[in-house]
Design a protein around this motif. Structure first.
Motif, short mmCIF file in Angstrom:
data_model
loop_
_atom_site.label_atom_id
_atom_site.label_comp_id
_atom_site.label_asym_id
_atom_site.label_seq_id
_atom_site.Cartn_x
_atom_site.Cartn_y
_atom_site.Cartn_z
N THR A 190 0.95 -1.47 0.71
CA THR A 190 0.50 -0.13 -0.52
C THR A 190 1.20 1.19 0.16
O THR A 190 0.77 2.21 -0.60
CB THR A 190 -1.09 0.23 1.02
N VAL A 191 2.04 0.84 0.88
CA VAL A 191 3.07 2.37 1.29
C VAL A 191 3.59 2.57 -0.64
O VAL A 191 3.78 3.76 -1.03
CB VAL A 191 4.02 1.90 2.43
N LEU A 192 3.97 2.44 -0.71
CA LEU A 192 5.56 1.32 -2.87
C LEU A 192 3.84 2.08 -3.19
O LEU A 192 4.33 3.23 -3.87
CB LEU A 192 5.23 0.30 -2.89
N HIS A 194 0.81 3.93 -3.28
CA HIS A 194 0.74 5.58 -2.37
C HIS A 194 1.97 6.83 -2.70
O HIS A 194 2.04 8.01 -3.20
CB HIS A 194 -0.32 5.91 -2.05
N THR A 195 3.02 5.84 -2.58
CA THR A 195 3.88 6.93 -2.30
C THR A 195 5.20 6.94 -4.02
O THR A 195 5.44 8.30 -4.40
CB THR A 195 5.47 6.05 -0.91
N MET A 196 4.84 5.85 -4.78
CA MET A 196 5.60 6.53 -5.83
C MET A 196 4.79 5.65 -6.87
O MET A 196 4.58 5.73 -7.95
CB MET A 196 6.31 4.42 -6.24
N GLY A 197 3.06 6.91 -6.79
CA GLY A 197 2.38 6.80 -7.80
C GLY A 197 2.28 5.41 -8.93
O GLY A 197 1.56 5.98 -9.87
#
Length: 521
Positions: A190-192, A194-197
């Motif tokens: 999830t973090v990957l 949204h942080t990388m778009g």
């Protein structure tokens, strides 16, 4: 009344963390099954919350997760389409009452009679069903609202994220088991994303795809606490007749799936759940569902496997999953909506691999053809039709195979005793399948005046066997001879009516075989 942690292997940390993981996996399943039943997504989410909370608190299998399921949803489609959602709530209430009665009358013990090949077929079939259900996440809607398979970059991104999720779940336990690998995998992916778009479909995208076009823009998983309400249906006998058939099927499907899942978890954890208590727990949960706007449900093998594999053993794990799910609905819907579907699909693929009994391929080579046939039959029917039908078919076929194999296992040794009586020492069961072979054992025309059938190594199992004895007694009487029966059990003696005028009963205490006992329930 109950212990939140009642297993020596469970602890608060494992139960809480595994419960959080399960809550994340419950959301898309509950929403999907709500659409299958033809009701709003919140009805499925409410069902997942209430089923999970109540069965975890008062059910008979700590660590088992219950919620809205596809097997139950499919049963209600016709009722909802024809009569509306209020009749669904009434049917769920009645189904819950029937399940409670099954527990009160201690019928849960009979799940122990399901043959091992049927259990294997059930597990393998459900693993395949879970796998096939996840393939639906690889479809998207085109401009005209038609479903089509992902292609190009979107497909590669989906496969890559699924693979990353599975890799984390596989590799992390080799480094540390302090936290559930599934939970870490979901958070990392999830973090990957949204942080990388990254372009990846999320839970809210899945919900929007299932809604009509005019509702897509306002789609949300946010809600409020379920409220008590008596189903708005006419309180008439006609209403009972409308919902009763659906309620009976819901009761049976729910209990079969729940009790088989209970048995599977028993084997995985080397513990024993209580089938009758689980019947009551499922019944109470479904009845409460009907009064609080839920679609009902039963045990979920996929989420239960996530819980067990993540370290959840006590009741606290299921209670945590339910409360966290409710927390998402009330306060943190945006967080759950942003989870990539690929992460949840990866978790479920790992569940499929862990659930499927790969050893069954080796077992098939080592067992007889009949058991192998039953295994594949139950697996196939589970995938093609329905779990309850598959189990019922498997049990019936197994019983017929058993009857056929034991029909020839009856024989007799004969000798003449000191009084000149001919004694037939029967060996093998006397039941409907062995009657033909039983009749061929006797030489009525050439036997002496007195003939003895010794049941020391045999037993009369049904009325067909009693009728065979009656017929044999009549044949000896027509020849002016007398038939004596010895060593027959008291319960078999009670069945002998016609033959008692011609048959001498020499009673010797017979062993009693309790196949299904209340202790096992």
């Amino acid at each position: 009344m109950f212990d939140l942690i009642n297993n020596k292997d469970s602890n608060v940390k494992n139960d809480v963390l595994s419960g959080i993981t399960v809550a994340l996996a419950l959301v898309p399943e509950a929403v999907a099954f709500a659409f299958v039943a033809g009701v709003e997504p919140m009805i499925g989410l409410y069902a997942a919350f209430m089923m999970g909370l109540i069965t975890s608190a008062i059910g008979g299998r700590p660590g088992m997760i219950s919620g809205a399921t596809g097997a139950m949803a499919v049963v209600t489609v016709a009722l909802v389409a024809e009569h509306g959602v209020q009749y669904l709530f009434a049917a769920v209430v009645l189904a819950g009452v029937l399940q409670i009665l099954c527990g009160v009358f201690r019928l849960g013990k009979f799940i122990r009679l399901v043959p091992y090949p049927v259990m294997l077929g059930f597990v393998n079939g459900l693993a395949i069903v879970i796998f096939l259900a996840q393939l639906g996440q690889f479809k998207v809607q085109n401009a005209v609202g038609e479903w089509q398979w992902m292609e190009g970059t979107m497909l590669y991104m989906m496969l890559g994220l699924v693979g990353l999720t599975m890799a984390i779940i596989y590799l992390l336990p080799k480094l540390t088991k302090a936290v559930p690998a599934s939970l870490v995998a979901i958070i990392v992916v999830t973090v990957l994303v949204h942080t990388m778009g990254l372009e990846a479909r999320t839970v809210i995208d899945f919900v929007r795809d299932l809604l009509p076009a005019d509702q897509k823009a306002t789609a949300t998983l946010a809600g409020e606490l379920p409220t008590f309400s008596i189903p708005m249906v006419p309180m008439t006998w006609e209403t009972v007749m409308i919902v009763l058939p659906t309620s009976i099927i819901l009761c049976l499907v729910g209990l079969i799936e729940s009790l088989l899942t209970l048995t599977l978890i028993d084997e995985m954890t080397d513990t024993r759940g209580r089938g009758n208590r689980e019947c009551v727990g499922q019944g109470v949960a479904n009845s409460v569902n009907g009064f609080f706007g839920g679609m009902g449900g039963c045990a979920m093998i996929g989420q239960s496997m996530i819980n067990i594999n993540s370290g959840g053993r006590g009741r606290l794990s299921g209670i945590t999953a339910a409360l966290v799910l409710l927390g998402f609905i009330l306060f943190a819907a945006p967080l759950i909506e942003m989870i990539p579907l690929a992460a949840l699909v990866g978790v479920m693929f790992v569940v499929v691999i862990a659930t499927f009994e790969w050893a069954s391929f080796r077992i098939v080579r080592g067992v007889n053809r009949e058991d192998a046939f039953v295994l594949f039959l139950v697996t196939g029917v589970t995938v093609i039709a329905d779990l309850a039908i598959a189990v019922i078919v498997g049990v019936i076929v197994s019983a017929l195979v058993f009857a056929w194999k034991h029909a020839r296992h009856i024989g007799a040794k004969t000798h003449i005793d000191n009084d000149g009586w001919k004694v037939y020492e029967l060996d093998g069961p006397l039941f409907f399948g062995s009657i033909s072979h039983f009749k061929d054992l006797f030489d009525v025309a050439n036997d002496p005046q007195d003939v003895v059938i010794d049941f020391n190594k045999s037993r009369v199992w049904d009325s067909s066997g009693v009728d065979a004895l009656d017929t044999l007694a009549d044949k000896y009487e027509q020849q002016g001879k007398k038939l004596h029966i010895r060593h027959i059990s008291s319960d078999c003696r009670a069945l002998l009516k016609k033959a008692n005028k011609f048959v001498e009963i020499n009673v010797v205490e017979d062993p009693r075989y309790k196949v299904a006992s209340d202790q096992l329930g």
